[in-house]
Write a protein that holds these residues in place. Structure first.
Motif, PDB file in Angstrom:
ATOM      1  N   LYS A  51      -6.155  19.277  10.092  1.00 41.19           N
ATOM      2  CA  LYS A  51      -6.811  19.554   8.804  1.00 41.19           C
ATOM      3  C   LYS A  51      -5.842  19.923   7.683  1.00 41.19           C
ATOM      4  CE  LYS A  51     -10.798  18.842  10.607  1.00 41.19           C
ATOM      5  NZ  LYS A  51     -11.246  17.480  10.579  1.00 41.19           N
ATOM      6  N   LYS A  52      -4.601  20.273   8.024  1.00 38.73           N
ATOM      7  CA  LYS A  52      -3.613  20.634   7.002  1.00 38.73           C
ATOM      8  C   LYS A  52      -3.160  19.418   6.196  1.00 38.73           C
ATOM      9  CE  LYS A  52      -2.912  24.972   8.389  1.00 38.73           C
ATOM     10  NZ  LYS A  52      -3.140  26.132   7.596  1.00 38.73           N
ATOM     11  N   LEU A  53      -3.255  18.238   6.782  1.00 38.42           N
ATOM     12  CA  LEU A  53      -2.854  17.007   6.090  1.00 38.42           C
ATOM     13  C   LEU A  53      -4.020  16.533   5.226  1.00 38.42           C
ATOM     14  CD1 LEU A  53      -0.576  14.818   5.883  1.00 38.42           C
ATOM     15  CD2 LEU A  53      -1.908  13.516   7.522  1.00 38.42           C
ATOM     16  N   GLU A  54      -3.749  16.372   3.931  1.00 35.65           N
ATOM     17  CA  GLU A  54      -4.785  15.929   3.000  1.00 35.65           C
ATOM     18  C   GLU A  54      -4.340  14.664   2.289  1.00 35.65           C
ATOM     19  OE1 GLU A  54      -6.061  18.941   0.190  1.00 35.65           O
ATOM     20  OE2 GLU A  54      -5.340  20.498   1.558  1.00 35.65           O
ATOM     21  N   LEU A  55      -5.193  13.658   2.285  1.00 35.07           N
ATOM     22  CA  LEU A  55      -4.917  12.444   1.515  1.00 35.07           C
ATOM     23  C   LEU A  55      -5.215  12.742   0.053  1.00 35.07           C
ATOM     24  CD1 LEU A  55      -6.557   9.763   3.814  1.00 35.07           C
ATOM     25  CD2 LEU A  55      -4.235  10.600   3.837  1.00 35.07           C
ATOM     26  N   LYS A  56      -4.321  12.327  -0.833  1.00 34.69           N
ATOM     27  CA  LYS A  56      -4.495  12.651  -2.250  1.00 34.69           C
ATOM     28  C   LYS A  56      -4.861  11.426  -3.089  1.00 34.69           C
ATOM     29  CE  LYS A  56      -3.736  16.666  -3.270  1.00 34.69           C
ATOM     30  NZ  LYS A  56      -4.810  17.628  -3.360  1.00 34.69           N
ATOM     31  N   ALA A  57      -4.075  10.377  -2.999  1.00 30.93           N
ATOM     32  CA  ALA A  57      -4.286   9.192  -3.827  1.00 30.93           C
ATOM     33  C   ALA A  57      -3.433   8.058  -3.283  1.00 30.93           C
ATOM     34  CB  ALA A  57      -3.909   9.492  -5.276  1.00 30.93           C
ATOM     35  N   GLY A  58      -3.512   6.912  -3.920  1.00 28.06           N
ATOM     36  CA  GLY A  58      -2.709   5.789  -3.468  1.00 28.06           C
ATOM     37  C   GLY A  58      -2.650   4.672  -4.489  1.00 28.06           C
ATOM     38  N   ILE A  59      -1.774   3.728  -4.195  1.00 27.71           N
ATOM     39  CA  ILE A  59      -1.656   2.507  -4.986  1.00 27.71           C
ATOM     40  C   ILE A  59      -1.727   1.363  -3.979  1.00 27.71           C
ATOM     41  CG2 ILE A  59      -0.244   1.150  -6.578  1.00 27.71           C
ATOM     42  CD1 ILE A  59       1.318   3.750  -7.180  1.00 27.71           C
ATOM     43  N   VAL A  60      -2.718   0.513  -4.126  1.00 27.59           N
ATOM     44  CA  VAL A  60      -2.856  -0.626  -3.226  1.00 27.59           C
ATOM     45  C   VAL A  60      -2.875  -1.892  -4.063  1.00 27.59           C
ATOM     46  CG1 VAL A  60      -4.264  -1.714  -1.447  1.00 27.59           C
ATOM     47  CG2 VAL A  60      -4.114   0.777  -1.553  1.00 27.59           C
ATOM     48  N   GLN A  61      -1.841  -2.697  -3.856  1.00 27.77           N
ATOM     49  CA  GLN A  61      -1.662  -3.951  -4.581  1.00 27.77           C
ATOM     50  C   GLN A  61      -1.846  -3.756  -6.080  1.00 27.77           C
ATOM     51  OE1 GLN A  61      -4.287  -6.525  -2.336  1.00 27.77           O
ATOM     52  NE2 GLN A  61      -2.660  -6.991  -0.878  1.00 27.77           N
ATOM     53  N   GLY A  62      -1.220  -2.681  -6.607  1.00 25.06           N
ATOM     54  CA  GLY A  62      -1.212  -2.412  -8.037  1.00 25.06           C
ATOM     55  C   GLY A  62      -2.381  -1.607  -8.562  1.00 25.06           C
ATOM     56  N   GLU A  63      -3.400  -1.374  -7.757  1.00 17.93           N
ATOM     57  CA  GLU A  63      -4.577  -0.627  -8.194  1.00 17.93           C
ATOM     58  C   GLU A  63      -4.476   0.822  -7.714  1.00 17.93           C
ATOM     59  OE1 GLU A  63      -9.421  -0.589  -7.582  1.00 17.93           O
ATOM     60  OE2 GLU A  63      -8.314  -2.413  -7.093  1.00 17.93           O
ATOM     61  N   ILE A  64      -4.792   1.766  -8.604  1.00 17.00           N
ATOM     62  CA  ILE A  64      -4.750   3.191  -8.276  1.00 17.00           C
ATOM     63  C   ILE A  64      -6.037   3.565  -7.539  1.00 17.00           C
ATOM     64  CG2 ILE A  64      -4.521   5.534  -9.194  1.00 17.00           C
ATOM     65  CD1 ILE A  64      -2.089   3.736  -9.783  1.00 17.00           C
ATOM     66  N   LYS A 122       5.924   5.604 -13.831  1.00 12.54           N
ATOM     67  CA  LYS A 122       5.728   5.263 -15.242  1.00 12.54           C
ATOM     68  C   LYS A 122       6.485   3.994 -15.611  1.00 12.54           C
ATOM     69  CE  LYS A 122       4.541   9.761 -17.154  1.00 12.54           C
ATOM     70  NZ  LYS A 122       4.948  10.865 -18.053  1.00 12.54           N
ATOM     71  N   GLU A 123       7.682   3.825 -15.066  1.00 14.08           N
ATOM     72  CA  GLU A 123       8.460   2.616 -15.347  1.00 14.08           C
ATOM     73  C   GLU A 123       7.747   1.367 -14.844  1.00 14.08           C
ATOM     74  OE1 GLU A 123      12.391   3.134 -13.722  1.00 14.08           O
ATOM     75  OE2 GLU A 123      12.936   4.643 -15.217  1.00 14.08           O
ATOM     76  N   LEU A 124       6.945   1.512 -13.777  1.00 11.84           N
ATOM     77  CA  LEU A 124       6.226   0.367 -13.214  1.00 11.84           C
ATOM     78  C   LEU A 124       4.812   0.213 -13.776  1.00 11.84           C
ATOM     79  CD1 LEU A 124       7.325   0.722  -9.493  1.00 11.84           C
ATOM     80  CD2 LEU A 124       8.021  -1.042 -11.105  1.00 11.84           C
ATOM     81  N   GLY A 125       4.417   1.129 -14.656  1.00  9.23           N
ATOM     82  CA  GLY A 125       3.085   1.052 -15.250  1.00  9.23           C
ATOM     83  C   GLY A 125       1.995   1.661 -14.388  1.00  9.23           C
ATOM     84  N   HIS A 126       2.362   2.538 -13.472  1.00 12.94           N
ATOM     85  CA  HIS A 126       1.377   3.205 -12.610  1.00 12.94           C
ATOM     86  C   HIS A 126       1.123   4.635 -13.098  1.00 12.94           C
ATOM     87  CE1 HIS A 126       1.554  -0.129  -9.897  1.00 12.94           C
ATOM     88  NE2 HIS A 126       2.763   0.119  -9.460  1.00 12.94           N
ATOM     89  N   GLU A 127       0.854   4.793 -14.397  1.00 10.89           N
ATOM     90  CA  GLU A 127       0.655   6.130 -14.958  1.00 10.89           C
ATOM     91  C   GLU A 127      -0.511   6.866 -14.303  1.00 10.89           C
ATOM     92  OE1 GLU A 127       1.079   3.430 -16.943  1.00 10.89           O
ATOM     93  OE2 GLU A 127       2.945   3.879 -17.996  1.00 10.89           O
ATOM     94  N   GLY A 128      -1.502   6.129 -13.809  1.00 12.54           N
ATOM     95  CA  GLY A 128      -2.683   6.742 -13.200  1.00 12.54           C
ATOM     96  C   GLY A 128      -2.380   7.576 -11.969  1.00 12.54           C
ATOM     97  N   ILE A 129      -1.274   7.321 -11.322  1.00 10.74           N
ATOM     98  CA  ILE A 129      -0.929   8.077 -10.110  1.00 10.74           C
ATOM     99  C   ILE A 129      -0.279   9.414 -10.455  1.00 10.74           C
ATOM    100  CG2 ILE A 129       1.406   7.213  -9.656  1.00 10.74           C
ATOM    101  CD1 ILE A 129      -1.338   7.436  -7.022  1.00 10.74           C
ATOM    102  N   GLY A 176       0.829  -1.190   0.000  1.00  8.53           N
ATOM    103  CA  GLY A 176       0.000   0.000   0.000  1.00  8.53           C
ATOM    104  C   GLY A 176       0.869   1.246   0.000  1.00  8.53           C
ATOM    105  N   VAL A 177       0.557   2.188  -0.894  1.00  7.01           N
ATOM    106  CA  VAL A 177       1.295   3.445  -1.005  1.00  7.01           C
ATOM    107  C   VAL A 177       0.273   4.570  -1.014  1.00  7.01           C
ATOM    108  CG1 VAL A 177       2.827   4.824  -2.456  1.00  7.01           C
ATOM    109  CG2 VAL A 177       3.109   2.343  -2.379  1.00  7.01           C
ATOM    110  N   ILE A 178       0.445   5.542  -0.111  1.00  5.06           N
ATOM    111  CA  ILE A 178      -0.498   6.651  -0.033  1.00  5.06           C
ATOM    112  C   ILE A 178       0.241   7.968  -0.195  1.00  5.06           C
ATOM    113  CG2 ILE A 178      -2.251   7.815   1.385  1.00  5.06           C
ATOM    114  CD1 ILE A 178      -3.031   4.942   0.536  1.00  5.06           C
ATOM    115  N   LEU A 179      -0.299   8.841  -1.057  1.00  2.00           N
ATOM    116  CA  LEU A 179       0.235  10.185  -1.247  1.00  2.00           C
ATOM    117  C   LEU A 179      -0.573  11.144  -0.382  1.00  2.00           C
ATOM    118  CD1 LEU A 179       0.418  10.294  -5.161  1.00  2.00           C
ATOM    119  CD2 LEU A 179       2.221   9.636  -3.574  1.00  2.00           C
ATOM    120  N   ALA A 180       0.120  12.040   0.302  1.00  2.00           N
ATOM    121  CA  ALA A 180      -0.563  13.009   1.159  1.00  2.00           C
ATOM    122  C   ALA A 180       0.082  14.380   1.014  1.00  2.00           C
ATOM    123  CB  ALA A 180      -0.512  12.567   2.615  1.00  2.00           C
TER     124      ALA A 180
END
Length: 166
Positions: A104-117, A65-72, A24-28
């Protein structure tokens, strides 16, 4: 090759390895957190077994992009931190989401969980999933309840037969 380019290629390699290894990878977005708040967040993440890093978005873009996660890539704008969960794919989302409720300053943006965006909404949904240990305990509890009832029933039948024989 210049020293600067070599360092960047090493960082891209490091990011790629972390992205591959993490479940699991989360961008914040962390901009606006105080040093004390950031320290507290890092402590909570470390306790949950989550690695927390800040990388240049351009380097993360290349690795993704090298891993095919262009959606992130579309989510990689502005100052972002990345939380890598290697054992529990929900841990980074859960810790960051819990922390964001009070900060409230911390915002979750997106993530990759087991290859899914995952977009922000899906990340918050993911954060509501209990830890693996809790889920296993609930599963075992659901197995135990019917077995316990069966044991009580068999014991009651046995006691009734013994009282009828006496």
């Amino acid at each position: 090759m210049s020293k600067n380019r070599q360092l960047k290629e090493e960082k891209v390699q490091e990011i790629r390895e972390k992205l591959e290894k993490a479940q699991g990878v989360i961008l914040a977005k962390y901009q606006g957190l105080t040093v004390e708040e950031d320290t507290e967040l890092r402590k909570r993440l470390r306790e949950a077994g989550v690695e927390y890093k800040v990388y240049k978005n351009t380097l993360v873009t290349i690795a993704a992009k090298e891993l095919g996660h262009e959606g992130i890539v579309e989510h990689l704008n502005g100052p972002l931190s990345i939380a890598f969960g290697y054992e529990d794919p929900t841990a980074p989302a859960r810790v960051l989401n819990d922390f964001a409720k009070d900060h409230k300053k911390l915002e979750l943006k997106a993530g990759i969980v087991q290859g899914e965006i995952f977009d922000e909404a899906k990340v918050k949904e993911l954060a509501s999933i209990p830890p693996k240990e809790v889920l296993l305990a609930k599963l075992l509890g659901s197995f135990k309840a019917p077995l316990s009832n069966l044991v009580y029933l068999l014991n009651a039948v046995k006691e009734k037969q013994e009282s009828e024989q006496a």
